[in-house]
Write an enzyme that holds these catalytic residues in place. Structure first.
Site, PDB file in Angstrom:
ATOM      1  N   ARG A 547      44.885  49.569  26.032  1.00 15.76           N
ATOM      2  CA  ARG A 547      44.665  50.909  26.573  1.00 15.76           C
ATOM      3  C   ARG A 547      45.205  52.006  25.664  1.00 15.76           C
ATOM      4  NH1 ARG A 547      45.301  50.104  33.204  1.00 15.76           N
ATOM      5  NH2 ARG A 547      43.240  49.142  33.437  1.00 15.76           N
ATOM      6  N   LYS A 708      36.764  35.556  46.176  1.00 12.17           N
ATOM      7  CA  LYS A 708      36.306  35.885  47.530  1.00 12.17           C
ATOM      8  C   LYS A 708      35.058  36.763  47.540  1.00 12.17           C
ATOM      9  CE  LYS A 708      40.881  35.639  49.735  1.00 12.17           C
ATOM     10  NZ  LYS A 708      41.865  36.375  50.557  1.00 12.17           N
ATOM     11  N   GLY A 864      38.641  44.029  34.889  1.00 13.26           N
ATOM     12  CA  GLY A 864      39.384  42.976  35.589  1.00 13.26           C
ATOM     13  C   GLY A 864      39.519  41.676  34.819  1.00 13.26           C
ATOM     14  N   GLY A 887      39.940  48.839  38.757  1.00 11.03           N
ATOM     15  CA  GLY A 887      39.440  49.354  40.032  1.00 11.03           C
ATOM     16  C   GLY A 887      38.329  50.374  39.877  1.00 11.03           C
TER      17      GLY A 887
END
Length: 907
Positions: A547, A708, A864, A887
């Site tokens: 970053r 999930k 992610g 996110g």
């Protein structure tokens, strides 16, 4: 109709029936009933439900220049219990014309405000009215609202009290003395320059007078002013008045989902002033009639001589493009076949009627001719909805008002036959008022500029700022008729969806730092929000500087152009000042990468910081301390944002990883610094995650993994609207298997998501998306790195075993599917890649994407764990784009808008 030339003779629909089965818009007649069932409607009326299904599905391809959402809370939802004794700040539009003796010459806007005010009065509210009048420069007596008091009092049936100011102690005393059902009119809000600047402090003072807010000033809803947008930050609820709601019902509702056939009439002198309106209406209308001075630009674009008529030479190519676009979309675009010409621009000019193709030199067209009026009327006779914006000629001169007046009379005639007729603001309103038929139109917009911007597909800040409606509560009222429920459903769902599409388009079109040159930057203080939220070990050493490196191009660009760079970032999730989350450990690496000594402040606001900012040389860099050490940052506190902004002259947001947060340093400062632009990293993220995904090279594949289904519902649903192929992996696949009745052993399953999994598979099938689940899996006897493992068919997992990766056959079939593609996005691993034994699937996908990148396929790693996976395999530099977002990437892929992006200046 015999148009001016053959290219514009686009087959006019003479009757609704003649086109009902041939039009793409009539495809609902052939839609399977199952489509409507999936939308939640009963099959009692299959034609109606299929029609609704069609209208909803058409949103994907029609009206992408959508406007603000209809689903705003209305004042009609506030009852006596909500209003009795409450102080209600009502922004009305009382900007009425006054003569030299300060007498009102047209009270239309005052009368339009009455229903909302009366509703509040009757429910025991204490009404505080706010408005502007004219364009005053400071306190200007001729623009006082005092002359409006007698007419307001007469219309409301009570004595309206007038304040001499709109803020201050005297106003507060008058507010305190207001009785229930009383009305206080504040003085012209634009007597304060802070109003039009949307100054937060001024907005706060206005808001302090009241308990809740009602905006009924549609005419100023396109302005982000203190009384139209700023006050909503301090008053809840903030709702739409009846007039504002009616404007939205017609200008958004009836236009976005009209009764068909739907015709638009657009006039006016110049194409340039109506480009947005025409382009937007071409997305939704069946018939487009053009009049006014703009028609001569269209004629000349086709090689026709237009004499001395008004022509915009630089818009000839645009006119050609619009004609081609209309043809491509199946819109019947009609130009007048004859015109009224004059030998000069004057009311007493000599005039005659000629074919549009035969205007002699020295003469100019000032109105449409009688044959055109007849043909336009015949076209309008076929319609169910008509919107009109702009006169057909120079209607201010009686000799050249015939065309405009004929259209006004025709619309009045059609209104009486049940056609929805909407007069979309401006000169069209003046025309119907002049002819005396205003009272019979379905709706006459009071908006002017607001109407035009809404028709162009722009969002209105004064509307966006209002509270969203509560769909469940509204739609479930047992007393509502089915048709009302349907209308509410459409307004809440369809227009919100269109609004979302429009917002996403807007996100891709933001001003970039690259447009700022040395003249814009040299010597300027630039507040740069970067994302330096990097991982540190126990000794506060950076373990991954991705970053930091990603922020370098923007910073170097600013340094190279002589800017004074002020860097702001967060690190971790501190609760107040927390030394382990200080940004100090980043200074050495930043200095090394930038080639200059980066200075570090001990805070991000305050006198010491201001001194350090004052000492920054051109090309220098100051790093502020962790902005989240102040709780006001995450609350997006306006005062805190103002303090941050006061350090700089302009703003650059390069922190894509925080763009999904409406925080002070990501969204709040943009209100106080102009320009506010996107950095190179931010722009690249938008180019790929909005641009390449919304308009991909086809075939387009998405690979979605993770443990999930619940964490990826939004991503999967959004991607099903766009992709050709969807590959699923990770722990989520076992919920899909179980939903199909397969045994999954001890694999992870979300029992409450089985129906969802079934629904997603059905949705993929109905949309023609090839959804691929792994055919085999690697299973383990426990969740551990040293577990026993074996490969089995996905349908044959024994009890006591759990799936932890996709198998070799699945890898082969996935790779073959990917070989057919031109664009791929990947979000989520294929298995538990943290354990080497179960990383083969994830690593194979990473290698495949690296291979395809080398063959020209666009490969996007969507944040992610997928990023960690390609980094682990060492192939990150082979990908087209690796998102830094986390996110933010996920929310963008889900179809959500990012506050930190929307706050930036439009390109």
């Amino acid at each position: 109709m015999a148009s001016a030339t053959a290219p514009t003779t686009l087959s006019l629909v003479k009757t609704a029936a003649s086109s009902s089965l041939s039009s793409p818009r009539a495809s609902f007649l052939r839609m399977p009933t199952s489509a409507s069932r999936r939308l939640g409607f009963s099959a009692a009326d299959p034609l109606l439900t299929c029609h609704v299904a069609s209208r909803l599905s058409s949103i994907k391809t029609k009206g992408t220049r959508a406007v603000v959402s209809m689903a705003k809370k209305s004042v009609g939802e506030l009852s006596g219990a909500d209003l009795k004794g409450k102080k209600v700040f009502v922004r009305a539009d009382l900007n009425v014309p006054l003569d030299d003796n300060q007498n009102i010459t047209d009270d239309t806007r005052i009368r339009a405000a009455v229903p909302t005010i009366k509703h509040l009065i009757q429910n025991g509210a204490k009404v505080i009215l706010s408005s502007h009048l004219g364009r005053p420069k400071g306190v200007t007596p001729k623009f006082s609202l005092a002359p409006l008091v007698p007419r307001l009092s007469e219309l409301l049936g009570i004595q309206v009290v007038k304040a001499d100011d709109c803020i201050g102690p005297e106003v507060e005393k008058l507010v305190a003395s207001l009785p229930e059902g009383g009305v206080l009119l504040l003085e012209n809000v634009r007597f304060y320059k802070e109003e039009e600047k949307n100054d937060p402090e001024f907005a706060k003072k206005l808001a302090s007078l009241a308990d809740l807010y009602v905006n009924d000033a549609f005419g100023t809803a396109h302005r982000a002013h203190a009384s139209t947008e700023g006050v909503t930050k301090y008053l809840k609820p903030s709702v739409a008045g009846f007039l504002l709601q009616k404007e939205l019902d017609y200008l958004v509702g009836a236009v976005s989902s009209p009764k068909r056939p739907f015709a638009a009439i657009v006039g006016g002198s110049k194409v340039s002033s109506k480009i947005g309106v025409i382009e937007s209406l071409l997305e939704t209308c069946d018939i487009l009639l053009l009049g006014g001075g703009m028609i001569f630009t269209f004629y000349k674009a086709q090689g026709i001589s237009v004499g001395s008529s008004l022509v915009e030479e630089d818009k000839l190519d645009l006119a050609t493009t619009l004609l081609a676009k209309a043809k491509a979309k199946g819109v019947n675009l009609l130009l007048p076949s004859d015109v009224v010409i004059a030998d000069k621009f004057a009311p007493d000019a000599n005039s005659k009627v000629v074919p549009a193709t035969a205007i002699p030199d020295g003469w100019m067209g000032l109105d449409i001719g009688p044959d055109s009026v007849k043909t336009f009327n015949e076209a309008l006779d076929t319609t169910k909805t008509v919107i009109w914006n702009g006169p057909m000629g120079v209607f201010e001169f009686d000799k050249f008002a015939v065309g405009t007046e004929a259209i006004a009379k025709k619309l009045a005639d059609l209104s009486g036959k049940g056609v929805t007729t909407i007069i979309g603001g401006g000169d069209s309103v003046a025309a119907v008022e002049k002819v005396g038929v205003a009272g019979v139109m379905s709706h006459i917009s009071t908006g002017g500029g607001a109407s035009l911007e809404l028709l162009e597909g722009k969002e209105l800040p004064g509307v966006v700022a209002l509270d969203e409606a509560t769909p469940v509560a509204v739609a479930s009222r047992a007393t509502q008729s089915f048709s009302n429920k349907l209308a509410l459903f459409l307004s809440i769902c369809c227009y919100s969806l269109c609004d979302l599409v429009f917002d996403r388009i807007k996100m891709a079109a933001k001003k970039s730092v690259s447009v700022l040159k040395e003249a814009d930057l040299k010597g300027k203080r630039v507040f740069v929000r970067v994302d330096l939220n990097v991982p540190l070990d126990d000794n506060l050493n950076i373990t991954d500087d991705n970053r930091v490196r990603a922020a370098v191009p923007t910073i170097k660009y600013l340094m190279g152009h002589g800017a004074k760079v002020i860097l702001s970032s967060h690190l971790g999730r501190p609760k107040g000042v927390t030394p382990k989350y200080s940004l100090k450990p980043l200074v050495p690496r930043l200095s090394e990468l930038l080639g200059v000594e980066v200075k570090m402040a001990n805070d991000c606001i305050g006198e010491e910081v201001e001194k350090m900012v004052a000492e920054i040389p051109e090309g220098g860099v100051l790093l502020l301390e962790n902005v989240r050490f102040h709780k006001e940052e995450e609350k997006n506190d306006p005062e805190f944002a103002k303090k941050l902004a006061s350090l700089a002259d302009l703003y650059v947001n390069d922190a894509f990883g925080s763009a999904h947060r409406a925080h002070a340093s990501t969204e709040g400062v943009a209100k106080f610094l102009k320009p506010s632009v996107a950095g190179f990293l931010m722009q690249k993220e938008l180019d790929y995650l909005v641009g390449a995904v919304s308009n991909p090279k086809k075939p387009f594949a998405a690979i979605v993994g993770g443990s999930k289904v619940s964490t990826k519902i939004g991503v999967i649903e959004s991607l099903l609207e766009k992709v050709d192929i969807l590959l699923l992996g990770g722990g989520m696949i076992f919920t899909f298997y179980k939903a199909q009745g397969h045994s999954v052993g001890s694999s992870l399953v979300e029992e409450d998501k089985l129906d969802l999994a079934t629904s997603l598979m059905e949705k993929a099938k109905s949309k023609g998306v090839s959804l691929l689940l792994p055919t085999d899996v690697v299973i383990a006897d426990k969740f551990a790195a040293d577990a026993n493992s074996k490969v089995v068919p996905a349908t044959a997992i024994p009890d006591g075993w759990m799936g932890l990766d996709v198998g070799p056959d699945a890898i082969k079939s996935f790779s073959e599917a990917l070989d057919t593609t031109k664009t791929i996005i990947w979000n989520g691993p294929m298995g538990v890649f943290e354990f080497d034994k179960f990383a083969a699937g994830t690593e194979a996908i990473a290698k495949k994407l690296a291979e395809l990148s080398g063959k020209g396929v666009t490969t996007i790693i969507g944040g992610g764990d997928s990023v960690a996976a390609v980094e682990k395999v060492g192939l990150a530099d082979k990908m087209s784009h690796i998102s830094t977002g986390g996110g933010a990437s996920l929310e963008l892929l889900e179809g959500k808008t990012l506050p930190g992006v929307l706050a930036l200046d439009d390109a």
